[in-house]
Write a protein that holds these residues in place. Structure first.
Motif, PDB file in Angstrom:
ATOM      1  N   ASN A 157      -3.049  -2.145  -6.509  1.00  0.00           N
ATOM      2  CA  ASN A 157      -2.587  -1.693  -7.722  1.00  0.00           C
ATOM      3  C   ASN A 157      -3.801  -0.807  -8.286  1.00  0.00           C
ATOM      4  O   ASN A 157      -3.448   0.535  -8.584  1.00  0.00           O
ATOM      5  N   ARG A 158      -4.855  -1.336  -8.545  1.00  0.00           N
ATOM      6  CA  ARG A 158      -5.759  -0.421  -9.042  1.00  0.00           C
ATOM      7  C   ARG A 158      -6.462   0.610  -8.172  1.00  0.00           C
ATOM      8  O   ARG A 158      -6.628   1.753  -8.454  1.00  0.00           O
ATOM      9  N   ARG A 159      -6.311   0.300  -6.782  1.00  0.00           N
ATOM     10  CA  ARG A 159      -6.662   1.442  -5.767  1.00  0.00           C
ATOM     11  C   ARG A 159      -5.764   2.623  -5.816  1.00  0.00           C
ATOM     12  O   ARG A 159      -5.802   3.780  -5.950  1.00  0.00           O
ATOM     13  N   THR A 196      -5.363  -8.225   0.202  1.00  0.00           N
ATOM     14  CA  THR A 196      -3.895  -8.159  -0.119  1.00  0.00           C
ATOM     15  C   THR A 196      -3.724  -8.216  -1.366  1.00  0.00           C
ATOM     16  O   THR A 196      -2.178  -8.314  -1.666  1.00  0.00           O
ATOM     17  N   LYS A 197      -4.529  -8.698  -2.367  1.00  0.00           N
ATOM     18  CA  LYS A 197      -4.324  -9.035  -3.887  1.00  0.00           C
ATOM     19  C   LYS A 197      -3.579  -7.694  -4.453  1.00  0.00           C
ATOM     20  O   LYS A 197      -4.055  -6.655  -4.402  1.00  0.00           O
ATOM     21  N   ALA A 198      -2.346  -8.042  -5.033  1.00  0.00           N
ATOM     22  CA  ALA A 198      -1.545  -7.058  -5.578  1.00  0.00           C
ATOM     23  C   ALA A 198      -2.107  -6.288  -6.740  1.00  0.00           C
ATOM     24  O   ALA A 198      -2.306  -4.946  -6.681  1.00  0.00           O
ATOM     25  N   ARG A 199      -3.281  -6.885  -7.475  1.00  0.00           N
ATOM     26  CA  ARG A 199      -3.714  -6.134  -8.711  1.00  0.00           C
ATOM     27  C   ARG A 199      -4.952  -5.329  -8.100  1.00  0.00           C
ATOM     28  O   ARG A 199      -5.102  -4.312  -8.801  1.00  0.00           O
ATOM     29  N   TRP A 214       1.002  -1.051  -0.138  1.00  0.00           N
ATOM     30  CA  TRP A 214       0.012  -0.040   0.096  1.00  0.00           C
ATOM     31  C   TRP A 214       0.734   1.339  -0.071  1.00  0.00           C
ATOM     32  O   TRP A 214       0.611   2.024  -0.788  1.00  0.00           O
ATOM     33  N   VAL A 215       1.943   1.430   0.917  1.00  0.00           N
ATOM     34  CA  VAL A 215       2.844   2.381   0.884  1.00  0.00           C
ATOM     35  C   VAL A 215       3.379   2.926  -0.242  1.00  0.00           C
ATOM     36  O   VAL A 215       3.383   4.032  -0.699  1.00  0.00           O
TER      37      VAL A 215
END
Length: 236
Positions: free
Chosen positions: A94-96, A88-91, A30-31
Motif C-alpha cells: 500500500n505504501r508503494r 507480500t505485506k499489505a502495508r 499489486w494490481v
C-alpha cells in the motif's frame, strides 16, 4: 578507513545464488495499486509459484532492462523492481501504491525517461542525484529508486561504477563493520554518500574478483542477520 577487502563476517555468495534471490508477491494486491492493468509486467505472470505465492528473482528483473527503450518497458521494470524489493505485506504494498496515487502516469514516465538518459550518459551518481532532486518521484525514496537504477543500468550505465542498491539493511551492515563513518545514516543518503558507497563496494568487488552486486548482496545478508540476531541492531 580500509575498504579494499570485505571483513570475514561478510560472506560472499555465489553469483548464481544472488541471481536466484527470489521474493514472493501477491499479484492481486499489486494490481489494485497501479494506474491500470497495462502497468503490470507479463514477465511476473510467468514466475514460478512456491507455496502460496509466485516468486520473482533478481535475474528476471535484470533481464527486463532490455525493454527500457519504451515508456511501457520502463513502467514494467519499475513495477518489477518494486515487487522484488517489497514482499507480500499489505502495508508495504500500500505504501508503494502511494507512488502512483500521488503522481500522474505522465509525470512518472517523464521522470523515468530522464533519469535513464542521465544514467546512460553520465553514470550512476548523476542519476542518483536526479532522483533525489529535480526528477524526484514522491514516495519513492532511495531504497527503491536505487533498485530501479540497479536493474535498469547495471549492464548499460556510463562510467566504471555500476549502480547498486542502497537501503537501511545494507547501511546497518556497513555501520556494524565500520566500513563507513559513524554518522552514516540508515536512510536519506546524500549524493556524496551514494558515491562513497559505490566506491567502497566496487573496491571490495575488485579485490575479491567478483561482481559489485555480489558484494551488495553479501552486505545485505549480513544486515539481515544483524536485524534478526542482535538486540538493538536497528539503532546501530
Amino acid at each position: 578507513m580500509h575498504t579494499a577487502e570485505l571483513p570475514p563476517e561478510v560472506v560472499l555468495p555465489q553469483w548464481k545464488d544472488v541471481a536466484g534471490q527470489a521474493i514472493p508477491f501477491d499479484r492481486q494486491r499489486w494490481v489494485t495499486q497501479l494506474p491500470d492493468t497495462t502497468w503490470w509486467p507479463t514477465e511476473l505472470d510467468a514466475c514460478p509459484r512456491i507455496g502460496r505465492w509466485p516468486r520473482v528473482d533478481r535475474r528476471t528483473v535484470l533481464g527486463m532492462a532490455e525493454g527500457c527503450g519504451t515508456a511501457e518497458g520502463r513502467r514494467h521494470l519499475l513495477i518489477a523492481a518494486l515487487v522484488w524489493g517489497n514482499g507480500t505485506k499489505a502495508r508495504s504494498v500500500n505504501r508503494r501504491g502511494l507512488i502512483f496515487g500521488r503522481s500522474t502516469a505522465e509525470h512518472i514516465d517523464d521522470r523515468l525517461g530522464t533519469v535513464l538518459t542521465v544514467l546512460r550518459e553520465q553514470g550512476a551518481v548523476a542519476a542518483y542525484d536526479k532522483c533525489r532532486r529535480e526528477e524526484r518521484v514522491p514516495y519513492m525514496g532511495p531504497a527503491f529508486f536505487t533498485k530501479f537504477l540497479y536493474f535498469a543500468g547495471y549492464e548499460d550505465g556510463a562510467g566504471f561504477r555500476r549502480p547498486l542498491i542502497l537501503d537501511s539493511v545494507v547501511s546497518l551492515a556497513l555501520k556494524d563493520r565500520r566500513a563507513v563513518a559513524e554518522d552514516w545514516p540508515l536512510s536519506g543518503w546524500t549524493t556524496a554518500q551514494y558515491a562513497r558507497y559505490l566506491d567502497i563496494l566496487h573496491h571490495q568487488a575488485e579485490s575479491a574478483g567478483v561482481r559489485p552486486d555480489v558484494v551488495e548482496a553479501a552486505w545485505f545478508a549480513h544486515g539481515t542477520w544483524l536485524r534478526r540476531s542482535v538486540p538493538g541492531s536497528s539503532s546501530v
